[in-house]
Design an enzyme around this catalytic site. Structure first.
Site, mmCIF file in Angstrom:
data_model
loop_
_atom_site.group_PDB
_atom_site.id
_atom_site.type_symbol
_atom_site.label_atom_id
_atom_site.label_comp_id
_atom_site.label_asym_id
_atom_site.label_seq_id
_atom_site.Cartn_x
_atom_site.Cartn_y
_atom_site.Cartn_z
ATOM 1 C CG ASP A 228 -2.370 1.099 1.185
ATOM 2 O OD1 ASP A 228 -3.055 0.324 0.594
ATOM 3 O OD2 ASP A 228 -1.952 2.271 1.277
ATOM 4 C CE1 TYR A 374 -4.933 7.169 2.253
ATOM 5 C CE2 TYR A 374 -5.688 6.918 -0.120
ATOM 6 C CZ TYR A 374 -5.364 6.345 1.631
ATOM 7 O OH TYR A 374 -5.102 4.491 1.290
ATOM 8 C CG HIS A 431 -4.505 -3.965 -0.353
ATOM 9 N ND1 HIS A 431 -3.867 -3.435 -1.664
ATOM 10 C CD2 HIS A 431 -4.539 -3.081 1.154
ATOM 11 C CE1 HIS A 431 -3.540 -2.255 -0.713
ATOM 12 N NE2 HIS A 431 -3.808 -2.138 0.090
#
Ligand code: NAG
Length: 458
Positions: A228, A374, A431
């Site tokens: 990630d 982000y 993931h």
């Protein structure tokens, strides 16, 4: 030559020029940016204690009492529609069961003892008080070398994801002449690490902070592994600091250069130019994969644009926070779990372990600072660094887990990673590789470092 002939000549020349220009632009390698150490803490830069302090997780009774009150109050829950599982988001019938478990069975004080089983530390780097776990192997033979390995989590994960893999990496293996000592930090703004007080701490800058942290601990050269955001950050570290990084192992390799994206699109015409026969349906039809990403990536747009608004709601409601975080552990582990009443969550995980991860966000109040990453990743300044288009000369290995959100074949990754020493199509997993499949991931890391280390010697 008639008019038609002239027109033809002109258009052929123009087309050739345009194609030539596109290839020229694509093959331009931007200059490696020099990122300076930056003060990310509050106020003016000042001299801070540079020691490495012992740290123990020990959350106050007040915070736990406040949590209990909020869990008891969570009566406003809209029931799901008939025959809906996780297709509209976290199923609230199942959420009630999670909350009941959290209130009555989950015991934080016991979990604290578990979480403290590894040695934790804190130290100030670039103005931020950073947290990390540091585990050294026990009883190592003289002929076994010990390599430092940085392990980086992402969102919505935490250091908790690595608890099962840590002993696998720090225990010597038969017939392997090295073993790891692992450094597992909380990313800035995640869990027990302080978040930035100033804008601009994006994945490129986090790479600098993490390198500085490793140097503080005493490692000038080290290996790094991540998934990630951790994957992007270790990739950035490999690109920016090839002298410090002995090798990079990633379970989410991704080359986001213009050239890679164009090739994926062009591959629609002839897929096997880009990807081997067995994996064509991992990329094509492109439209289908983009449609899936659109379905699952709404959170990213929100976090990249209005993290603080979202953070207000998630910081105020532990139930909301759990739904928001655990929804990802359903879909990102196995996309078909959207059609299960419990999102498949307990097929691979224990609720206790999942709640540990939620608790790390709750008790530290770090959800807002975590999602700001982000926003800092999708800025003009971050894109201007062009790290996606600068090849990395650090030895790199990619573990492609079949349920990962996006797939990229070796052919595209080789453009970004000039020394791609290993690419493994993993047999199972999604993931959260370290959390889901610690043995598979540890094996792949050992294999990769074996190759990297042997190449270094020659
Ligand atoms: C946690 O902190 C409290 C209050 O400061 C202290 O009494 C307790 O001994 C600490 N617990 C641990 C396990 O360190």
């Amino acid at each position: 030559m008639g008019l038609l002939g002239k027109l033809l000549l002109v258009s052929v020349t123009l087309t050739a020029l345009v194609i030539g220009y596109i290839f020229y632009t694509l093959n331009q390698v931007p200059q490696l940016p020099e990122l300076e150490n930056t003060w990310w803490g509050a106020g003016q830069p000042r001299k801070l204690d540079e020691s490495i302090r012992n740290f123990k997780i020990n959350i106050s009774d007040d915070i736990l009492h406040d949590l209990q009150i909020r869990l008891d109050l969570h009566s406003h829950i809209t029931p799901p529609m008939e025959n809906v599982n996780f297709e509209y988001g976290f199923n609230t019938d199942y959420l009630k069961k999670v909350v009941e478990f959290w209130k009555t069975k989950y015991n934080w004080r016991e979990r604290e003892v578990f979480l403290n089983k590894f040695p934790h530390f804190k130290t100030y780097v670039d103005g931020l008080d950073l947290h990390f776990i540091h585990v050294k192997p026990q009883k190592v033979d003289k002929n076994i070398r010990v390599f430092p390995l940085l392990l980086l989590h992402g969102w919505p994960g935490s250091v908790r994801e690595f608890y099962d893999i840590i002993p696998l990496l720090t225990t010597p293996r038969k017939d392997v002449n090295f073993v790891f000592e692992v450094i597992v930090p909380s990313l800035p703004g995640y869990g027990f690490s302080e978040g930035a007080s100033k804008p601009g701490l994006g994945p490129a800058q986090v790479a600098v902070v993490m390198k500085n942290l490793m140097e503080r601990i005493g490692f000038k050269k080290f290996y790094a592994q991540g998934g990630d955001w951790g994957a992007l950050i270790v990739s950035n570290m490999g690109t920016l600091f090839p002298k410090s990084l002995l090798g990079v192992h990633s379970n989410m390799c991704f080359s986001n250069s213009l050239s890679a994206n164009l090739k994926v699109l062009l591959g629609s015409l002839w897929p096997t130019l880009i990807v081997d026969e067995a994996h064509v349906d991992k990329l094509y039809p492109v439209g289908q994969h983009y449609a899936y990403l659109l379905e699952e990536m709404g959170y990213m747009h929100l976090q990249a644009t209005k993290p603080d608004t979202l953070g207000v709601a998630l910081r105020d409601s532990p139930v909301g926070l759990a739904a928001y975080i655990l929804e990802k552990f359903s879909t990102w582990t196995e996309r078909s779990w959207r059609s299960l009443p419990d999102g498949g969550l307990t097929r691979k995980y224990r609720l206790t372990d999942l709640l540990d991860n939620v608790m790390i966000y709750w008790v530290t109040g770090s959800i807002t600072t975590s999602v700001r990453l982000y926003s800092e990743a999708f800025t003009k300044a971050q894109f201007a660094l062009k790290l996606d288009s600068i090849p990395s000369i650090t030895p790199t290995a990619c573990a492609a887990f079949p349920n990962e959100l996006a797939y990229q074949p070796k052919s595209l990754l080789q453009e970004k990673y000039l020394k791609l020493v290993q690419y493994t199509d993993m047999p199972r997993g999604g993931h959260f590789a370290a959390f889901e499949e610690p043995e598979l991931l540890a094996d792949d890391v050992f294999e990769a470092v074996k190759i990297m280390d042997s190449k270094k010697a020659t």
